[in-house]
Design an enzyme around this catalytic site. Structure first.
Site, mmCIF file in Angstrom:
data_model
loop_
_atom_site.group_PDB
_atom_site.id
_atom_site.type_symbol
_atom_site.label_atom_id
_atom_site.label_comp_id
_atom_site.label_asym_id
_atom_site.label_seq_id
_atom_site.Cartn_x
_atom_site.Cartn_y
_atom_site.Cartn_z
ATOM 1 N N LYS A 35 37.333 18.786 -66.610
ATOM 2 C CA LYS A 35 37.774 18.293 -65.294
ATOM 3 C C LYS A 35 36.969 17.049 -64.902
ATOM 4 O O LYS A 35 35.928 16.760 -65.508
ATOM 5 C CB LYS A 35 37.580 19.401 -64.255
ATOM 6 C CG LYS A 35 36.119 19.838 -64.082
ATOM 7 C CD LYS A 35 35.998 21.136 -63.314
ATOM 8 C CE LYS A 35 34.542 21.554 -63.187
ATOM 9 N NZ LYS A 35 34.395 22.916 -62.624
ATOM 10 N N ARG A 130 35.355 31.409 -53.414
ATOM 11 C CA ARG A 130 35.778 30.013 -53.492
ATOM 12 C C ARG A 130 37.249 29.970 -53.896
ATOM 13 O O ARG A 130 38.101 29.571 -53.134
ATOM 14 C CB ARG A 130 34.880 29.265 -54.479
ATOM 15 C CG ARG A 130 34.988 27.774 -54.401
ATOM 16 C CD ARG A 130 34.073 27.080 -55.394
ATOM 17 N NE ARG A 130 34.440 27.344 -56.796
ATOM 18 C CZ ARG A 130 33.939 26.686 -57.831
ATOM 19 N NH1 ARG A 130 33.034 25.729 -57.638
ATOM 20 N NH2 ARG A 130 34.306 26.972 -59.063
ATOM 21 N N TYR A 244 14.976 -4.718 -50.128
ATOM 22 C CA TYR A 244 15.283 -4.412 -48.730
ATOM 23 C C TYR A 244 14.175 -3.592 -48.089
ATOM 24 O O TYR A 244 13.640 -2.659 -48.690
ATOM 25 C CB TYR A 244 16.578 -3.602 -48.643
ATOM 26 C CG TYR A 244 17.833 -4.389 -48.880
ATOM 27 C CD1 TYR A 244 18.163 -5.488 -48.078
ATOM 28 C CD2 TYR A 244 18.714 -4.025 -49.890
ATOM 29 C CE1 TYR A 244 19.343 -6.201 -48.296
ATOM 30 C CE2 TYR A 244 19.892 -4.724 -50.106
ATOM 31 C CZ TYR A 244 20.205 -5.814 -49.303
ATOM 32 O OH TYR A 244 21.353 -6.500 -49.522
ATOM 33 N N MET A 292 22.910 -2.020 -53.783
ATOM 34 C CA MET A 292 24.264 -1.636 -54.197
ATOM 35 C C MET A 292 24.519 -1.957 -55.668
ATOM 36 O O MET A 292 25.103 -1.153 -56.400
ATOM 37 C CB MET A 292 25.298 -2.354 -53.328
ATOM 38 C CG MET A 292 26.716 -1.890 -53.593
ATOM 39 S SD MET A 292 27.941 -2.802 -52.634
ATOM 40 C CE MET A 292 27.583 -2.251 -50.983
#
Ligand code: PLP
Length: 350
Positions: A35, A130, A244, A292
């Site tokens: 998956k 679940r 940063y 990022m």
């Protein structure tokens, strides 16, 4: 090129499958859970490699994943869908010949009405709460369901990565109580359950993370290597700050490298200041914040500026990073973003 390289060792994945398969008796089939695009590593490559290694049974989370997998694997593979038969899935399930693991009476009714005679399995809840039918639900419909000849009855363990957890024996006992004597193949174990021993194996196991080199399969061969190119290097004087928020100041003169990957690529920002980047065996500390698209690394230990450094490698695997990030190897892998060049083959060497 400023594109980072994610190297995926397909031989290690198939070796991990064989090793997990060897944990259970020959009569127990070992499936593969692929998956979420094979835990982020690429179902298009991982699926066919596993099939070539002898895997016949695959599990995905949703029907759409099953449709994509069918195109890759051809008609022979058995493809099971954990989320079962949702409204809108019928055409996909029929067209791609998927086996939905029916989770509740609604799904059962839908399946028997829309696709009568189409293979299905049943998922039972043994305590995780679940997915799967509750014991009372199952008691009400078991007879009717068994007449329709399910191909598999399964449940899932909540605590299998903790071998001493009493929940394991509890769920095992509930699973026996719900399924003994039904005459249908049964499955309870994922990776953790495989390692709990033969009492948990039944007719089929469904490992995922162990194939991809993660805990709790401690003996797994590492699968992923992540190599980040160096875009720029510079010399810093003592007291200069990096990144940063000025969170890092050079305690002494040092050499700094800027690498091409960041939190948009799945390098969690919470890792700021924690892991090493490896040049062969030489560790170089990540300093300052994860940006990022960029990382900043103290490369003072290297005599030459490197072309690239490894974040995931045998010296620092997915679980080591997961521990630093307060998460699990599964999330480290599935977070690895689409921006990497993915390369498949034997262990990446630089
Ligand atoms: C994801 C999943 C698996 C595979 O689990 P691993 O811990 O990765 O081996 C097996 N069964 C179910 C129901 C799952 O959701």
């Amino acid at each position: 090129m400023a594109r980072a390289l994610l190297h995926i060792d397909l031989d290690a994945i198939t070796a991990n499958w064989r090793a997990l398969d060897a944990h259970s008796a020959p009569g127990t089939r070992t499936a593969a859970t692929i998956k979420a695009d094979a835990y982020g590593l690429g179902a298009a490559q991982v699926g066919p490699a596993l099939m070539a290694a002898g895997v016949h049974d695959f599990f995905v989370a949703i029907a759409e994943e099953g449709v994509a997998l069918r195109k890759l694997l051809g008609p022979e593979a058995r493809i099971h869908v954990y989320s079962g038969h949702m409204a809108g899935d019928s055409a996909a399930i029929r067209g791609a010949g998927l086996v939905p693991m029916l989770n509740c009476i609604d799904q059962m009714t839908r399946h028997f009405e829309i696709l009568p005679g189409h293979p299905f399995g049943i998922q039972l809840d043994t305590g995780m709460n679940r997915l799967g039918m509750e014991p009372a639900e199952w008691a009400a419909v078991a007879e009717l369901v068994l007449e329709q000849a399910p191909v598999l009855v399964m449940s899932h363990l909540a605590c299998a990565d903790e071998p001493d957890h009493p929940m394991n024996a509890h769920q095992l006992q509930v699973f026996h109580a719900l399924t003994d004597g039904i005459g249908v193949p049964r499955s309870l174990a994922a990776t953790g359950g495989v390692l709990l021993g033969p009492a948990y194996h039944f007719d089929m196991t469904r490992p995922g993370i162990g194939l991809y080199g993660g805990r709790p399969f401690e003996d797994a061969r590492p699968v992923a290597r992540l190599s980040l190119p160096v875009i720029q290097t510079r010399e810093l004087e003592a007291g200069e700050t990096v990144g940063y928020g000025n969170t890092f100041a050079a305690p002494a003169p040092m050499r700094l490298a800027t690498l091409a990957a960041g939190y948009a690529d799945g390098i969690h920002r919470v890792l700021s200041g924690q892991p090493m980047l490896y040049h062969g065996a030489t560790p170089c500390p990540l300093v300052g914040r994860v940006s990022m698209d960029l990382l900043t690394v103290d490369i003072s230990a290297l005599s030459e500026p490197p072309r690239a450094l490894d974040l995931i490698c045998p010296a620092q695997g997915i679980d080591a990073l997961a521990d630093m990030a307060g998460t699990i190897g599964y999330e480290i892998l599935t977070a690895l973003g689409p921006r990497y060049a993915r390369e498949y083959g034997a262990p990446g060497k630089r």
